[in-house]
Design a protein around this motif. Structure first.
Motif, mmCIF file in Angstrom:
data_model
loop_
_atom_site.group_PDB
_atom_site.id
_atom_site.type_symbol
_atom_site.label_atom_id
_atom_site.label_comp_id
_atom_site.label_asym_id
_atom_site.label_seq_id
_atom_site.Cartn_x
_atom_site.Cartn_y
_atom_site.Cartn_z
ATOM 1 N N ALA A 45 27.542 -44.741 1.372
ATOM 2 C CA ALA A 45 28.111 -45.197 2.408
ATOM 3 C C ALA A 45 29.404 -46.194 2.477
ATOM 4 N N PRO A 46 30.450 -45.978 2.866
ATOM 5 C CA PRO A 46 31.460 -47.124 3.008
ATOM 6 C C PRO A 46 30.710 -48.457 3.535
ATOM 7 N N MET A 47 30.792 -49.533 3.008
ATOM 8 C CA MET A 47 30.361 -50.558 3.698
ATOM 9 C C MET A 47 31.187 -52.082 3.391
ATOM 10 N N GLU A 48 31.834 -52.729 4.383
ATOM 11 C CA GLU A 48 32.605 -53.783 4.260
ATOM 12 C C GLU A 48 31.885 -54.657 3.557
ATOM 13 N N ASP A 49 32.578 -55.526 2.566
ATOM 14 C CA ASP A 49 31.945 -56.724 1.917
ATOM 15 C C ASP A 49 30.881 -56.132 1.048
ATOM 16 N N GLU A 85 35.219 -49.718 0.487
ATOM 17 C CA GLU A 85 34.921 -50.319 1.966
ATOM 18 C C GLU A 85 35.940 -49.953 2.539
ATOM 19 N N PHE A 86 35.972 -50.082 4.046
ATOM 20 C CA PHE A 86 37.128 -49.454 4.843
ATOM 21 C C PHE A 86 38.396 -50.321 4.560
ATOM 22 N N ILE A 87 39.536 -49.697 4.825
ATOM 23 C CA ILE A 87 40.694 -50.559 4.389
ATOM 24 C C ILE A 87 41.671 -50.581 5.479
ATOM 25 N N ILE A 104 38.348 -42.931 -0.731
ATOM 26 C CA ILE A 104 38.901 -44.232 -0.293
ATOM 27 C C ILE A 104 38.746 -44.099 1.282
ATOM 28 N N GLN A 105 38.356 -45.031 2.084
ATOM 29 C CA GLN A 105 38.453 -45.007 3.459
ATOM 30 C C GLN A 105 39.522 -46.042 3.960
ATOM 31 N N ILE A 106 40.125 -45.415 5.095
ATOM 32 C CA ILE A 106 41.197 -46.121 5.797
ATOM 33 C C ILE A 106 40.960 -46.379 7.137
ATOM 34 N N ILE A 155 38.756 -40.964 6.909
ATOM 35 C CA ILE A 155 39.252 -41.998 8.134
ATOM 36 C C ILE A 155 38.288 -42.423 8.765
ATOM 37 N N ASN A 156 38.185 -43.576 9.108
ATOM 38 C CA ASN A 156 37.062 -44.385 9.860
ATOM 39 C C ASN A 156 37.175 -43.850 11.256
ATOM 40 N N PHE A 157 36.397 -43.355 11.854
ATOM 41 C CA PHE A 157 36.424 -43.513 13.443
ATOM 42 C C PHE A 157 35.163 -43.986 13.849
ATOM 43 N N ALA A 212 36.430 -37.146 7.647
ATOM 44 C CA ALA A 212 36.301 -38.330 8.814
ATOM 45 C C ALA A 212 35.004 -38.846 8.601
ATOM 46 N N LYS A 213 34.716 -39.905 9.286
ATOM 47 C CA LYS A 213 33.279 -40.463 9.538
ATOM 48 C C LYS A 213 33.219 -41.150 10.959
ATOM 49 N N THR A 214 32.461 -40.612 11.749
ATOM 50 C CA THR A 214 32.278 -41.287 12.954
ATOM 51 C C THR A 214 30.894 -41.305 13.578
ATOM 52 N N ALA A 271 25.091 -36.218 6.660
ATOM 53 C CA ALA A 271 24.292 -36.898 7.694
ATOM 54 C C ALA A 271 24.019 -38.165 7.276
ATOM 55 N N ASN A 272 23.957 -39.298 8.181
ATOM 56 C CA ASN A 272 24.065 -40.864 8.131
ATOM 57 C C ASN A 272 23.266 -41.247 9.135
ATOM 58 N N GLY A 273 22.448 -42.544 8.798
ATOM 59 C CA GLY A 273 21.789 -43.312 9.780
ATOM 60 C C GLY A 273 20.359 -43.492 9.310
ATOM 61 N N ASP A 274 20.013 -44.659 8.941
ATOM 62 C CA ASP A 274 18.576 -44.798 9.001
ATOM 63 C C ASP A 274 17.554 -44.009 7.699
ATOM 64 N N ILE A 275 18.470 -43.867 6.701
ATOM 65 C CA ILE A 275 17.752 -43.340 5.489
ATOM 66 C C ILE A 275 17.353 -44.634 4.705
ATOM 67 N N ILE A 330 23.726 -42.835 2.653
ATOM 68 C CA ILE A 330 22.999 -44.009 2.521
ATOM 69 C C ILE A 330 23.698 -45.466 2.608
ATOM 70 N N GLY A 331 23.295 -46.085 3.523
ATOM 71 C CA GLY A 331 24.219 -47.482 3.765
ATOM 72 C C GLY A 331 23.199 -48.642 3.630
ATOM 73 N N ARG A 332 22.654 -49.227 4.425
ATOM 74 C CA ARG A 332 21.981 -50.289 4.326
ATOM 75 C C ARG A 332 20.751 -50.072 3.412
ATOM 76 N N GLY A 333 20.209 -48.898 3.377
ATOM 77 C CA GLY A 333 19.115 -48.608 2.535
ATOM 78 C C GLY A 333 19.469 -48.840 1.057
HETATM 79 C C1 LIG Z 1 27.587 -54.268 6.189
HETATM 80 C C2 LIG Z 1 27.999 -53.053 6.524
HETATM 81 C C3 LIG Z 1 29.315 -52.860 6.864
HETATM 82 C C4 LIG Z 1 29.701 -51.504 6.921
HETATM 83 N N1 LIG Z 1 31.301 -51.250 6.798
HETATM 84 C C5 LIG Z 1 31.691 -49.956 7.276
HETATM 85 C C6 LIG Z 1 32.797 -49.545 6.808
HETATM 86 O O1 LIG Z 1 33.768 -50.128 6.014
HETATM 87 N N2 LIG Z 1 33.323 -48.147 7.071
HETATM 88 C C7 LIG Z 1 32.300 -47.218 7.565
HETATM 89 O O2 LIG Z 1 32.555 -46.244 7.799
HETATM 90 N N3 LIG Z 1 31.132 -47.543 8.023
HETATM 91 C C8 LIG Z 1 30.891 -48.887 7.626
HETATM 92 N N4 LIG Z 1 29.560 -49.387 8.078
HETATM 93 C C9 LIG Z 1 28.512 -48.357 8.596
HETATM 94 C C10 LIG Z 1 27.823 -47.470 7.441
HETATM 95 O O3 LIG Z 1 28.685 -46.851 6.618
HETATM 96 C C11 LIG Z 1 26.790 -46.612 7.936
HETATM 97 O O4 LIG Z 1 27.464 -45.615 8.874
HETATM 98 C C12 LIG Z 1 25.760 -47.264 8.874
HETATM 99 O O5 LIG Z 1 25.182 -48.452 8.270
HETATM 100 C C13 LIG Z 1 24.623 -46.314 9.163
HETATM 101 O O6 LIG Z 1 24.116 -45.918 7.952
HETATM 102 P P1 LIG Z 1 22.725 -46.605 7.370
HETATM 103 O O7 LIG Z 1 21.474 -46.640 8.288
HETATM 104 O O8 LIG Z 1 22.305 -45.894 6.022
HETATM 105 O O9 LIG Z 1 22.960 -48.162 7.094
HETATM 106 C C14 LIG Z 1 28.869 -50.574 7.783
HETATM 107 C C15 LIG Z 1 27.533 -51.023 7.914
HETATM 108 C C16 LIG Z 1 27.257 -52.194 7.411
HETATM 109 C C17 LIG Z 1 25.751 -52.452 7.591
#
Ligand SMILES: Cc1cc2nc3c(=O)[nH]c(=O)nc-3n(C[C@H](O)[C@H](O)[C@H](O)COP(=O)(O)O)c2cc1C
Length: 347
Positions: free
Chosen positions: A15-19, A40-42, A69-71, A96-98, A138-140, A199-203, A223-226
């Motif tokens: 998943a895209p994650m800032e920083d 990361e989103f831009i 690339i996500q904007i 696109i980040n929504f 898109a991601k929302t 599908a995204n969230g809590d994996i 997968i993001g935080r995982g």
């Molecule tokens: C530190 C952090 C930064 C994030 N930055 C972005 C981002 O830049 N763009 C985006 O679409 N979602 C961002 N997210 C959301 C994640 O992409 C993801 O949708 C969300 O964490 C849920 O997935 P997870 O349960 O696997 O973490 C961010 C989440 C975290 C925790």
């Protein structure tokens, strides 16, 4: 799952994650099996103004392919301009980040705020799709809050606008990251979708990834935080999905090796000062649950030389070897939370 020319069966996506999902972390996750990675989103506004920090976020290496690339932005004009700039960096697709819920984004009418303006969301999508030749996705989230869950209304608008896939985080904006992602909304969306649904969230584990596919029928999982401090989750999920058998969980050696690899990549791309500085937030997750970890962590976050950080990590590994030999490394303890329980040591 098919997005333009790209075709991958049941992809497991970073998943895209800032920083977090900078070049170093993306490449680490790739080495550990991530099928697709996102930047990361831009900020679209920053891109059109040529802000150096944002332009740097567009940089990728061939090893990251396929990547997106996500904007994000709040006007059609800025998003179109940013899309054209981003396209020059040849991503496999543009996202696109929504979905961003934070004040600095949603508070300015971008990210998840656009869930309250589905018309504008569709207009931005359509204009961006028309402005570039690469696929646009898109991601929302499922809606702004519980009283206004509107993903089933948003979906056909995005499809009609030419969006080629939708990554869906099963939370509302008002939930931020609290509560649990509601996978049943992802399933309902998938059932109506003409485009691939990611599908995204809590994996948090390979088992969760398999369950997400099974429960939602999604085309891909994200997968993001995982994955933070745990890039192994990609190869673990891939193995379980393809063979039905779990991989052995990483032990302290794997985890320390991944931390070192991450640091080296970070220094390679950001230089010693920032590479070392930005790694500081990651040590606690790589080392979570290991014995006497707070002592080494305190040293790691003060050290400025990357070589000395590696020495500290290797010395700590030796220490862990001793604990393992004496049978003193054990599971459980004050550092474990729900997440790290899934990262538990394995002997
Ligand atoms: C530190 C952090 C930064 C994030 N930055 C972005 C981002 O830049 N763009 C985006 O679409 N979602 C961002 N997210 C959301 C994640 O992409 C993801 O949708 C969300 O964490 C849920 O997935 P997870 O349960 O696997 O973490 C961010 C989440 C975290 C925790």
């Amino acid at each position: 799952m098919k997005i333009g020319e790209l075709e991958i069966e049941r992809p497991v996506i970073l998943a895209p994650m800032e920083d977090v999902t900078d070049r170093a972390f993306r490449q680490l996750c790739k080495r550990h099996g991530a099928d697709i990675v996102y930047t990361e989103f831009i900020s679209a506004e920053a891109l059109r103004r040529g802000v150096e920090k944002s332009l740097r976020k567009l940089k990728t290496d061939p090893i990251e392919r396929p990547f997106a690339i996500q904007i994000f932005g709040n006007t059609i004009e800025s998003m179109v301009e940013a899309a054209v700039i981003a396209e020059e960096y040849h991503p496999d697709y543009l996202d696109i980040n929504f979905g961003c819920p934070t004040k600095k984004v949603a508070g300015k009418g971008a990210g998840a705020a656009l869930l309250r303006e589905p018309e504008k969301m569709a207009q931005i999508s359509e204009a961006v799709v028309k402005a570039v030749k690469i696929p646009v996705t898109a991601k929302t989230r499922i809606g702004w809050d519980f009283d206004s869950i509107n993903i089933l209304d948003v979906l056909p608008r995005l499809e009609d606008a030419g969006i080629q896939a939708l990554a869906l985080h099963g939370r509302t904006r008002s939930q931020m990251y609290k509560g649990k992602a509601d996978w049943s909304w992802i399933r309902a969306t998938k059932e109506r979708a003409r485009i691939p649904i990611i599908a995204n969230g809590d994996i948090w584990s390979a088992d969760d990834a398999v369950a997400m596919f099974a429960e939602t029928g999604a085309d891909g999982v994200m997968i993001g935080r995982g994955s933070i401090g745990n890039p192994f989750i990609f190869e673990e999920a891939k193995a379980l999905l393809t063979t039905g058998k779990p991989l052995p969980l990483p032990d302290f050696r794997h985890r320390i090796a991944a931390a070192i690899e991450h640091l080296q990549l970070s220094v390679q791309f950001k230089g010693e000062k920032y590479g070392v500085l930005e790694m500081r937030r990651h040590y606690s997750t790589y080392l979570k649950g290991l014995p006497m970890v707070s002592r080494v962590r305190n040293k790691l976050v003060r050290e400025e030389s990357w070589e000395l950080v590696i020495e500290l990590l290797l010395a700590y590994q030796q220490e862990c070897e001793g604990y393992a030999r004496d049978g003193k490394i054990h599971v459980g303890g004050e550092y474990l939370n729900d997440h790290s329980e899934k990262l538990i040591l394995n002997y």
